[in-house]
Design a protein around this motif. Structure first.
Motif, PDB file in Angstrom:
ATOM      1  N   PHE A 149       0.837  -1.202   0.000  1.00  0.00           N
ATOM      2  CA  PHE A 149       0.000   0.000   0.000  1.00  0.00           C
ATOM      3  C   PHE A 149       0.872   1.252   0.000  1.00  0.00           C
ATOM      4  N   PRO A 150       0.430   2.356  -0.579  1.00  0.00           N
ATOM      5  CA  PRO A 150      -0.882   2.606  -1.195  1.00  0.00           C
ATOM      6  C   PRO A 150      -1.054   2.016  -2.588  1.00  0.00           C
ATOM      7  N   GLY A 151      -0.002   1.442  -3.133  1.00  0.00           N
ATOM      8  CA  GLY A 151      -0.128   0.758  -4.407  1.00  0.00           C
ATOM      9  C   GLY A 151      -0.059   1.680  -5.605  1.00  0.00           C
ATOM     10  N   SER A 152      -0.218   1.067  -6.763  1.00  0.00           N
ATOM     11  CA  SER A 152      -0.136   1.804  -8.022  1.00  0.00           C
ATOM     12  C   SER A 152      -1.056   1.152  -9.041  1.00  0.00           C
ATOM     13  N   LYS A 153      -1.710   1.966  -9.834  1.00  0.00           N
ATOM     14  CA  LYS A 153      -2.640   1.472 -10.854  1.00  0.00           C
ATOM     15  C   LYS A 153      -1.923   0.665 -11.926  1.00  0.00           C
ATOM     16  N   THR A 154      -0.642   0.944 -12.124  1.00  0.00           N
ATOM     17  CA  THR A 154       0.111   0.269 -13.186  1.00  0.00           C
ATOM     18  C   THR A 154       1.296  -0.529 -12.635  1.00  0.00           C
ATOM     19  N   GLY A 155       1.284  -0.785 -11.322  1.00  0.00           N
ATOM     20  CA  GLY A 155       2.393  -1.496 -10.695  1.00  0.00           C
ATOM     21  C   GLY A 155       2.241  -3.003 -10.764  1.00  0.00           C
ATOM     22  N   SER A 156       2.883  -3.699  -9.808  1.00  0.00           N
ATOM     23  CA  SER A 156       2.794  -5.154  -9.728  1.00  0.00           C
ATOM     24  C   SER A 156       1.364  -5.572  -9.406  1.00  0.00           C
ATOM     25  N   SER A 206       1.361  -0.705  18.790  1.00  0.00           N
ATOM     26  CA  SER A 206       2.350  -1.007  17.756  1.00  0.00           C
ATOM     27  C   SER A 206       2.306   0.081  16.687  1.00  0.00           C
ATOM     28  N   LYS A 207       3.476   0.443  16.210  1.00  0.00           N
ATOM     29  CA  LYS A 207       3.571   1.490  15.192  1.00  0.00           C
ATOM     30  C   LYS A 207       3.086   0.963  13.849  1.00  0.00           C
ATOM     31  N   ASN A 208       2.546   1.873  13.048  1.00  0.00           N
ATOM     32  CA  ASN A 208       2.164   1.505  11.691  1.00  0.00           C
ATOM     33  C   ASN A 208       3.413   1.202  10.871  1.00  0.00           C
ATOM     34  N   ILE A 209       3.320   0.204  10.039  1.00  0.00           N
ATOM     35  CA  ILE A 209       4.443  -0.201   9.192  1.00  0.00           C
ATOM     36  C   ILE A 209       4.261   0.401   7.809  1.00  0.00           C
ATOM     37  N   LEU A 210       5.328   0.949   7.276  1.00  0.00           N
ATOM     38  CA  LEU A 210       5.284   1.537   5.941  1.00  0.00           C
ATOM     39  C   LEU A 210       4.827   0.495   4.924  1.00  0.00           C
ATOM     40  N   GLY A 211       3.871   0.860   4.097  1.00  0.00           N
ATOM     41  CA  GLY A 211       3.358  -0.057   3.084  1.00  0.00           C
ATOM     42  C   GLY A 211       2.193  -0.904   3.540  1.00  0.00           C
ATOM     43  N   SER A 212       1.812  -0.780   4.835  1.00  0.00           N
ATOM     44  CA  SER A 212       0.724  -1.610   5.352  1.00  0.00           C
ATOM     45  C   SER A 212      -0.639  -0.984   5.070  1.00  0.00           C
ATOM     46  N   ARG A 263      -3.015  -0.725   7.219  1.00  0.00           N
ATOM     47  CA  ARG A 263      -3.369   0.125   8.362  1.00  0.00           C
ATOM     48  C   ARG A 263      -2.735   1.511   8.227  1.00  0.00           C
ATOM     49  N   ASN A 264      -1.487   1.562   7.786  1.00  0.00           N
ATOM     50  CA  ASN A 264      -0.786   2.834   7.652  1.00  0.00           C
ATOM     51  C   ASN A 264      -1.454   3.723   6.604  1.00  0.00           C
ATOM     52  N   SER A 265      -1.792   3.141   5.463  1.00  0.00           N
ATOM     53  CA  SER A 265      -2.435   3.926   4.403  1.00  0.00           C
ATOM     54  C   SER A 265      -3.852   4.340   4.789  1.00  0.00           C
ATOM     55  N   SER A 266      -4.552   3.473   5.523  1.00  0.00           N
ATOM     56  CA  SER A 266      -5.915   3.808   5.959  1.00  0.00           C
ATOM     57  C   SER A 266      -5.900   4.969   6.944  1.00  0.00           C
ATOM     58  N   GLU A 267      -4.911   4.975   7.832  1.00  0.00           N
ATOM     59  CA  GLU A 267      -4.806   6.066   8.797  1.00  0.00           C
ATOM     60  C   GLU A 267      -4.634   7.415   8.093  1.00  0.00           C
ATOM     61  N   LYS A 268      -3.887   7.414   6.989  1.00  0.00           N
ATOM     62  CA  LYS A 268      -3.685   8.657   6.236  1.00  0.00           C
ATOM     63  C   LYS A 268      -4.971   9.152   5.602  1.00  0.00           C
ATOM     64  N   LEU A 269      -5.938   8.238   5.433  1.00  0.00           N
ATOM     65  CA  LEU A 269      -7.264   8.623   4.930  1.00  0.00           C
ATOM     66  C   LEU A 269      -8.225   8.923   6.077  1.00  0.00           C
ATOM     67  N   ASN A 270      -7.684   8.970   7.301  1.00  0.00           N
ATOM     68  CA  ASN A 270      -8.454   9.251   8.514  1.00  0.00           C
ATOM     69  C   ASN A 270      -9.468   8.155   8.840  1.00  0.00           C
ATOM     70  N   VAL A 271      -9.168   6.933   8.430  1.00  0.00           N
ATOM     71  CA  VAL A 271      -9.987   5.782   8.813  1.00  0.00           C
ATOM     72  C   VAL A 271      -9.470   5.258  10.149  1.00  0.00           C
ATOM     73  N   LYS A 272     -10.353   5.104  11.119  1.00  0.00           N
ATOM     74  CA  LYS A 272      -9.972   4.569  12.427  1.00  0.00           C
ATOM     75  C   LYS A 272      -9.957   3.047  12.345  1.00  0.00           C
ATOM     76  N   MET A 273      -8.756   2.484  12.234  1.00  0.00           N
ATOM     77  CA  MET A 273      -8.623   1.042  12.027  1.00  0.00           C
ATOM     78  C   MET A 273      -7.956   0.354  13.212  1.00  0.00           C
ATOM     79  N   LEU A 274      -8.616  -0.701  13.686  1.00  0.00           N
ATOM     80  CA  LEU A 274      -8.013  -1.613  14.644  1.00  0.00           C
ATOM     81  C   LEU A 274      -7.518  -2.838  13.888  1.00  0.00           C
ATOM     82  N   LEU A 275      -6.410  -3.396  14.336  1.00  0.00           N
ATOM     83  CA  LEU A 275      -5.892  -4.630  13.748  1.00  0.00           C
ATOM     84  C   LEU A 275      -6.037  -5.743  14.772  1.00  0.00           C
ATOM     85  N   PHE A 276      -6.728  -6.804  14.386  1.00  0.00           N
ATOM     86  CA  PHE A 276      -6.921  -7.955  15.260  1.00  0.00           C
ATOM     87  C   PHE A 276      -5.961  -9.060  14.849  1.00  0.00           C
TER      88      PHE A 276
END
Length: 345
Positions: free
Chosen positions: A112-119, A179-185, A187-200
């Motif tokens: 994440f956040p990914g790319s429209k033309t990536g892998s 736990s800190k958000n991990i780059l590329g996760s 959860r990390n990208s969702s937080e930047k969109l102001n989504v309140k995410m819990l990880l179970f």
């Protein structure tokens, strides 16, 4: 208050009071066979939050998939108000292959956040993030331990977020870890969109565990009740002891290679010097005890029968925030005291 505005996901419009399953085809198998990802959406006629329950971002983490499946089959995903979106399997490729990764070898939860033309993994991440997440207010993403490592049921959240802390308290998993958000996760990208995410986290890969699934489902019901979204016909179980917050923890690693004989301490409070396991060679020449280096809770245990020197075998807390352990040293009145007896393949 009634909401008249439709929401649109992957070009499909969902009106208030409507239920819809959107079968998303992002790519095909190399045989040209379609591989759809079902997104199950249920909307109330009343306005309210949009909540996402997702699992299977790692295709071999079946326990999370089972939790979301139960939310759908038991109609817990039918909201009193607002909208509930369920994606039981995000990484359908991994699920089909019983694998953590995508066919390109990439970890979707690092794409994440990914790319429209990536892998391939990057494209999936991009579409989930752009098509679904802008609509979402709250989310719970369900995971399990990888590589035969069994996680005691736990919620993970970032520090210094008061609203997430309230949601974690409401979910009331046996353990809650900062736990800190991990780059590329995700959860990390969702937080930047102001989504309140819990990880179970709960259970281990390629396994369904009844107690872990129950913890997940009951936690979801408490969250929905807190948001005033739970249908009154669904009973929420009375909360047991409060979640044990763990601020710091560390891994105990194998000091030698061999056969691991686990003493089933997962989810329990152990004292310094407690024998967690014994590592032996297969020829009867040696037996080496694995001892707890400090007092703490065992929140993850390696269930692999064979380990190599340096392998992570136990995750042990070393700084606790919250109450003292109960008299029987079991979390939530012993509900997760003996996961091995409940594991189902």
């Amino acid at each position: 208050m009634r909401s008249l505005k439709p929401i649109v996901i992957f070009g499909e419009s969902i009106l208030p009071g409507e239920n819809k399953t959107i079968n998303v085809e992002m790519a095909r198998l190399h045989t040209t066979t379609k591989l759809n990802i079902p997104i199950i959406v249920r909307r109330s006629k009343l306005d309210g939050p949009v909540v996402l329950f997702s699992a299977g971002i790692h295709g071999d983490e079946i326990n999370g998939i089972e939790i979301v499946r139960q939310l759908i089959s038991k109609k817990i995903n039918k909201p009193k108000k607002g909208t509930i979106i369920c994606i039981p399997i995000i990484n359908m490729y991994g699920f089909v292959n019983k694998s953590r990764e995508f066919p390109d070898g990439r970890d979707l939860n690092r794409s994440f956040p990914g790319s429209k033309t990536g892998s391939l993994a990057s494209r999936f991440a991009f579409h989930i993030l752009t098509e679904v997440m802008p609509l979402v207010n709250y989310a719970i993403d369900f995971h399990a331990g990888g590589a035969s490592r069994f996680n005691a049921p736990q919620i993970r959240l970032t520090e210094n977020d008061a609203e997430l802390k309230i949601l974690a308290d409401v979910f009331n998993a046996p353990f809650t870890l900062y736990s800190k958000n991990i780059l590329g996760s995700f959860r990390n990208s969702s937080e930047k969109l102001n989504v309140k995410m819990l990880l179970f986290e709960g259970g281990k890969s390629l396994d369904i565990n009844i107690d872990v699934a129950n913890e997940g489902v009951n936690g979801v019901k408490r969250i929905l009740k807190h948001l005033d979204m739970l249908d009154p016909k669904h009973h929420t179980e009375r909360q047991k002891s409060a979640s044990i917050y763990i601020e710091k923890s560390h891994w105990i690693r194998a000091k030698c290679s061999g056969m691991l004989h686990d003493n089933n301490t997962i989810g329990t409070f152990v004292k310094k010097g407690t024998i967690l396991a014994t590592i032996t060679d297969p020829f009867g020449k040696f037996e080496r005890k694995v001892k707890a280096p400090n007092d703490g809770y065992v929140i993850n245990a390696n269930h692999s029968p064979i380990v190599y020197e340096g392998d992570a075998i136990y995750h042990l807390s070393n700084t606790l925030i919250a109450e003292k352990p109960e008299k029987n040293n079991k979390v939530h009145s012993g509900m997760i005291a003996d996961f091995n007896n409940f594991s189902q393949s």
